[in-house]
Each structure stands twice: as structure tokens, then as C-alpha cells.
Write a protein that holds these residues in place. Structure first.
Motif, PDB file in Angstrom:
ATOM      1  N   ASN A 121      39.084  16.794 -23.270  1.00 48.02           N
ATOM      2  CA  ASN A 121      40.070  17.479 -22.427  1.00 48.02           C
ATOM      3  C   ASN A 121      39.677  18.932 -22.175  1.00 48.02           C
ATOM      4  O   ASN A 121      39.992  19.494 -21.129  1.00 48.02           O
ATOM      5  CB  ASN A 121      41.465  17.407 -23.059  1.00 48.02           C
ATOM      6  CG  ASN A 121      42.108  16.043 -22.874  1.00 48.02           C
ATOM      7  OD1 ASN A 121      41.675  15.241 -22.038  1.00 48.02           O
ATOM      8  ND2 ASN A 121      43.122  15.753 -23.667  1.00 48.02           N
ATOM      9  N   GLU A 122      38.966  19.547 -23.127  1.00 43.03           N
ATOM     10  CA  GLU A 122      38.534  20.938 -22.962  1.00 43.03           C
ATOM     11  C   GLU A 122      37.140  21.060 -22.358  1.00 43.03           C
ATOM     12  O   GLU A 122      36.860  21.989 -21.621  1.00 43.03           O
ATOM     13  CB  GLU A 122      38.532  21.646 -24.325  1.00 43.03           C
ATOM     14  CG  GLU A 122      39.906  21.989 -24.836  1.00 43.03           C
ATOM     15  CD  GLU A 122      39.834  22.879 -26.070  1.00 43.03           C
ATOM     16  OE1 GLU A 122      38.927  23.724 -26.150  1.00 43.03           O
ATOM     17  OE2 GLU A 122      40.706  22.717 -26.949  1.00 43.03           O
ATOM     18  N   HIS A 123      36.248  20.125 -22.681  1.00 42.24           N
ATOM     19  CA  HIS A 123      34.835  20.295 -22.339  1.00 42.24           C
ATOM     20  C   HIS A 123      34.271  19.187 -21.453  1.00 42.24           C
ATOM     21  O   HIS A 123      33.098  19.256 -21.072  1.00 42.24           O
ATOM     22  CB  HIS A 123      33.980  20.350 -23.619  1.00 42.24           C
ATOM     23  CG  HIS A 123      34.444  21.362 -24.604  1.00 42.24           C
ATOM     24  ND1 HIS A 123      34.187  22.713 -24.469  1.00 42.24           N
ATOM     25  CD2 HIS A 123      35.171  21.237 -25.736  1.00 42.24           C
ATOM     26  CE1 HIS A 123      34.725  23.364 -25.485  1.00 42.24           C
ATOM     27  NE2 HIS A 123      35.329  22.492 -26.269  1.00 42.24           N
TER      28      HIS A 123
END
Length: 195
Positions: free
Chosen positions: A59-61
């Protein structure tokens, strides 16, 4: 076709998942991504930990959207070793990097007259992009060979003889292995849930 992040770098698992779940498009866990946690006492705990850790990191990367995350925890449970190595199968004999040597060490732990009964267990955790996670599982009963036999499959396959057969998973053709393996049975259950 669902696009699914596979929370594993294991090339053998990727090959088997691609063959067993051809209706899914897999996105591989990146080389620069962190190792995923496996601190649970049970296969289900580890599979969920890996799936949740992978989704949080993605979700972040992540570099592309995915429809879900798939994680697997599987292992060999040997009766004479009180169910070991079990959830520690991937971390058994950490001083040895080659599975032929790991298999030799595992077999050397069995007393000569020991019951050679064993089973492979696989738990898959699936986290859809929306909705709660779920797990499915599969297992196959068998016994341990006296020695490493065959170069097919990966991991402990060359020492495991599935019930009803005389050859190890390392010796059996992949189509036979895929008709009865723990991972095949877990994938069949996953297909039903996704349908």
C-alpha cells in the motif's frame, strides 16, 4: 483476471502457483521489499502475518494496483519428530543453504526403527483489496524415503513419498504431484472461494 500480489520470493512456489492457479495474474514480491514476518505458532498464523505484512508494505511502496494478496505457509510434519519441523520447515537447519543437505540432516534425526509417517501441510491466506481476509488449507499424507530421491519439485519433495505411491514428489511428474499435493488441494479450495 484477478491481479494478485504473491507474498513470496520462493521460485518453486511461484512456479507451482502459476501452474495451479492459471486464472490469476501474479505480481511478484520485489527483491528490495523486506522479509515478511513468520513468528506464529501455526501455519495459519504465519500465512496471515505474511499476507497482512505484504499488503501494508505494498500500500505504501507498490508499483501497480492489485486485487488481493496471497501468502502461503507450508511445511513438512514428521510423526517421529513430534510434528516437526512443521511451521519451522523453512528455517530448519539454517546453517545449510542446500536442500539436499537439509534433507540428509532431517533423515539423520530419525531413529532406524522410527515410524516414517509424515504429511505436507499448506495454508493459504488471501486478502482481497476490500473485505475480510480468509484462509484455506490442504494436506497430503505420506512417509519419508530413506534418502533424497529425484530432482523435481523443491524443498523436501525428494524425501516425501505420498500415500499410494512408491516415488517421492521429487521423482513424480508434476501433473501427478499437482493432482494430490498439499498446495494443489489448498489452491483448489482457494479457487472455490474466489469463484
Amino acid at each position: 483476471m484477478l491481479k494478485v500480489l504473491l507474498a513470496s520470493r520462493n521460485a518453486g512456489k511461484l512456479r507451482e502457483f502459476s501452474e495451479l492457479l492459471p486464472h490469476l495474474q501474479f505480481v511478484l514480491w520485489p527483491k528490495d521489499a523486506p522479509e515478511l514476518p513468520e513468528t506464529g505458532a501455526f501455519f495459519q498464523d504465519n500465512a496471515l502475518q505474511k499476507a497482512e505484512g505484504a499488503r501494508a508494505w505494498w500500500n505504501e511502496h507498490g508499483t501497480e494496483p492489485v486485487d488481493g494478496v496471497l501468502a502461503d505457509d507450508s511445511g513438512l510434519c514428521v510423526d517421529a519428530l513430534w510434528g516437526g519441523p512443521g511451521v519451522l520447515s523453512a528455517r530448519f537447519a539454517p546453517d545449510l543453504s542446500d536442500y539436499r543437505l537439509k534433507n540428509q540432516r532431517l533423515l539423520s534425526l530419525l531413529p532406524e526403527v522410527a515410524d516414517r509417517g509424515a504429511r505436507f501441510v499448506c495454508v493459504l491466506a488471501y486478502l482481497p483489496s476490500s473485505g475480510p481476509p480468509f484462509t484455506v488449507s490442504g494436506s497430503v499424507e505420506g512417509s519419508l524415503a530413506q534418502e533424497h530421491r529425484g530432482e523435481g519439485g523443491f524443498g523436501y519433495d525428494p524425501i516425501f513419498i505420498p500415500q499410494g505411491h512408491t516415488r517421492t514428489f521429487g521423482e513424480l511428474p508434476s501433473d501427478i504431484k499437482h493432482s494430490l499435493s498439499h498446495r494443489a488441494r489448498a489452491c483448489a479450495a482457494l479457487k472455490e472461494r474466489l469463484a
